[in-house]
Design a protein around this motif. Sequence first.
Motif, PDB file in Angstrom:
ATOM      1  N   THR A 107       0.870  -1.239  -0.086  1.00  0.00           N
ATOM      2  CA  THR A 107      -0.106   0.036   0.057  1.00  0.00           C
ATOM      3  C   THR A 107       0.934   1.186   0.006  1.00  0.00           C
ATOM      4  O   THR A 107       2.038   1.203   0.557  1.00  0.00           O
ATOM      5  N   ARG A 148      -3.725   3.422  -0.963  1.00  0.00           N
ATOM      6  CA  ARG A 148      -3.925   2.974  -2.260  1.00  0.00           C
ATOM      7  C   ARG A 148      -3.415   1.422  -2.370  1.00  0.00           C
ATOM      8  O   ARG A 148      -2.213   1.342  -2.109  1.00  0.00           O
ATOM      9  N   ASP A 173     -10.534  -0.622  -7.910  1.00  0.00           N
ATOM     10  CA  ASP A 173      -9.629   0.808  -7.990  1.00  0.00           C
ATOM     11  C   ASP A 173      -8.333   0.717  -7.302  1.00  0.00           C
ATOM     12  O   ASP A 173      -8.082   1.313  -6.355  1.00  0.00           O
ATOM     13  N   HIS A 174      -7.781  -0.421  -7.473  1.00  0.00           N
ATOM     14  CA  HIS A 174      -6.395  -0.608  -7.063  1.00  0.00           C
ATOM     15  C   HIS A 174      -5.528  -0.557  -8.108  1.00  0.00           C
ATOM     16  O   HIS A 174      -5.894   0.137  -9.399  1.00  0.00           O
ATOM     17  N   ARG A 175      -4.120  -0.688  -8.284  1.00  0.00           N
ATOM     18  CA  ARG A 175      -3.129  -0.524  -9.136  1.00  0.00           C
ATOM     19  C   ARG A 175      -2.620  -1.926  -9.499  1.00  0.00           C
ATOM     20  O   ARG A 175      -2.140  -2.518  -8.418  1.00  0.00           O
TER      21      ARG A 175
END
Length: 123
Positions: free
Chosen positions: A57, A61, A92-94
């Motif tokens: 994180t 995020r 909505d993560h990366r």
Amino acid sequence: MIQTEKKENTAFIKESVNYLRNLGFENIKADVEGYESPKSYVKQDGDVKITPDITATKRTRKYYFEISLKSDKPRLLKSKWRFLDVLSRMNDHRFRIITTKGHYKFTNDVLNDINLHKTLIKL
């Protein structure tokens, strides 16, 4: 990287974890000994288990990181990356891919095959 190759490449995973820690990532989980294992996802019929190589994180995020090294089973790798990409967009993560010298062409070929456009983290 697929599960069978993780035992052979633990040094590269640990190097990647140190790199991410230096970039300011927190709560790092890696699928190697000495670190807490990331959450695994199991297919409904129970025969396929997907575990991201590294999760972390940064500024609240969540990021999924995959290590890209040449593989004998690119089909499994493609399905794993496609799943993690869809999962990250859904929540909505990366999703990022880490690779190293000598593996760039293989990584770009796999990404082109599954029509993913990612900027690689090159160590």
